[in-house]
Design a protein around this motif. Sequence first.
Motif, short mmCIF file in Angstrom:
data_model
loop_
_atom_site.label_atom_id
_atom_site.label_comp_id
_atom_site.label_asym_id
_atom_site.label_seq_id
_atom_site.Cartn_x
_atom_site.Cartn_y
_atom_site.Cartn_z
N ARG A 100 -74.77 -13.89 -18.89
CA ARG A 100 -74.67 -13.13 -17.64
C ARG A 100 -75.60 -13.76 -16.62
O ARG A 100 -76.81 -13.80 -16.80
N MET A 101 -75.00 -14.25 -15.52
CA MET A 101 -75.75 -14.97 -14.50
C MET A 101 -75.88 -14.15 -13.23
O MET A 101 -75.05 -13.28 -12.95
N PRO A 102 -76.91 -14.38 -12.42
CA PRO A 102 -77.08 -13.64 -11.16
C PRO A 102 -75.86 -13.77 -10.27
O PRO A 102 -75.27 -14.85 -10.15
N ASN A 103 -75.48 -12.67 -9.66
CA ASN A 103 -74.33 -12.58 -8.76
C ASN A 103 -73.02 -12.90 -9.48
O ASN A 103 -72.06 -13.35 -8.87
N GLY A 104 -72.94 -12.66 -10.78
CA GLY A 104 -71.74 -12.95 -11.55
C GLY A 104 -71.09 -11.71 -12.11
O GLY A 104 -71.76 -10.71 -12.41
N ARG A 215 -62.01 -22.37 -11.44
CA ARG A 215 -63.35 -22.03 -11.91
C ARG A 215 -64.30 -21.83 -10.75
O ARG A 215 -64.42 -22.67 -9.87
N GLU A 216 -64.94 -20.66 -10.72
CA GLU A 216 -65.98 -20.37 -9.73
C GLU A 216 -67.26 -20.04 -10.50
O GLU A 216 -67.81 -18.95 -10.40
N ALA A 217 -67.69 -20.96 -11.32
CA ALA A 217 -68.82 -20.67 -12.20
C ALA A 217 -70.10 -20.51 -11.40
O ALA A 217 -70.38 -21.26 -10.49
N VAL A 218 -70.88 -19.48 -11.74
CA VAL A 218 -72.17 -19.28 -11.09
C VAL A 218 -73.29 -19.81 -11.97
O VAL A 218 -74.46 -19.67 -11.64
N MET A 267 -72.34 -21.68 -5.84
CA MET A 267 -72.81 -20.49 -6.53
C MET A 267 -72.02 -19.24 -6.16
O MET A 267 -71.76 -18.39 -7.02
N PHE A 268 -71.60 -19.13 -4.89
CA PHE A 268 -70.97 -17.89 -4.44
C PHE A 268 -69.49 -18.05 -4.11
O PHE A 268 -68.84 -17.09 -3.71
#
Length: 335
Positions: A100-104, A215-218, A267-268
């Motif tokens: 679990r990543m920030p803003n994800g 893919r929008e990986a954070v 990231m976003f």
Amino acid sequence: MKIKLSHRERRDMAVEIHYPNEYGGLEEVSERLQSGKFFHGEGDYSELFFKGFHIARTTLLLKKPLLMEIDSNYQTVKMVFTFSGKISAIERQSNLQLERMPNGHNIYHMNCFQGHSFWEANKDIWLFEINIIPELFLKYLPSHNKRFKTFREKIERGETCALSNYDYCITPAMQWIIRDIVTCERTGFFKRMFLENKITELLLLQLEQISDSQREAVASLNNRLADKMMIVKEYIETRNLRSCSLSDLAKIAGTNEFTLKKAFKQMFGTTVFGYWNQLKMAEAKSLLTDGELTVSEVSAHLGYKNPQHFTRAFKRTYGTVPSKWIYKSGMLHLD
């Protein structure tokens, strides 16, 4: 239904949480709040649950890293939104690893999850989760997409799994819906109706993004650069929708404009100004739904000199003109 959380090194430090089957009665929303010291940290854990649904919000600051054992005896589909903090988990039987990543955000199916999780220290942890009983969730899951079809099959087999191998970016529209859920002041049956509607809307945004996006990986930035991008994001959100130059934002983050533009989009999932526009449109939708302001007033509030420019921007985002969102005294109000 219950879940037991225990410290990996201090087995005497344990929390056992019980829930009624399928999260309770038909009409009333039950609420619980725990506040104070948890393991090596301090914060709040608030819950709402009613027939078929469980909503949890965690805010926590840990003084040292936490390795925690998890032992649950129920099956659930979990909509997870991680605003800040980093948490990883491993399920023992399937060996599934969750990051679990920030803003994800992501969606998981958990069946009697048994394993452990690692919580990072010295950073604010802000989590928002919605649990849905699988039978109800499957009614909302489309079948046209290969990823959704595979997820459905795994749920029906009882496998613990993730809908996507990667987290997707939390959008401003999602943030506004979560804000509405957290701040809801309705009571009784009307609160349940409101929460069900918002959960459906939030799930729609998740499934749309996962279905439409590549893919929008954070998780692809190094920690230091990711922290800088979070600073920029939070600064934009506290500016009350006032614009700011890229050079100013780069200085705030301690980087250059080129790195800022590239890392922020990585990231976003959008540009700096694209994110700023998403914030404006999310607030516009909220204001129009409240019905206190006309389209012209909302346009002026957001800084548009020409209401037609606002109307075009709103339609590009939501596919309809802003007047459709205004509702006053039980009737649709058009400017």
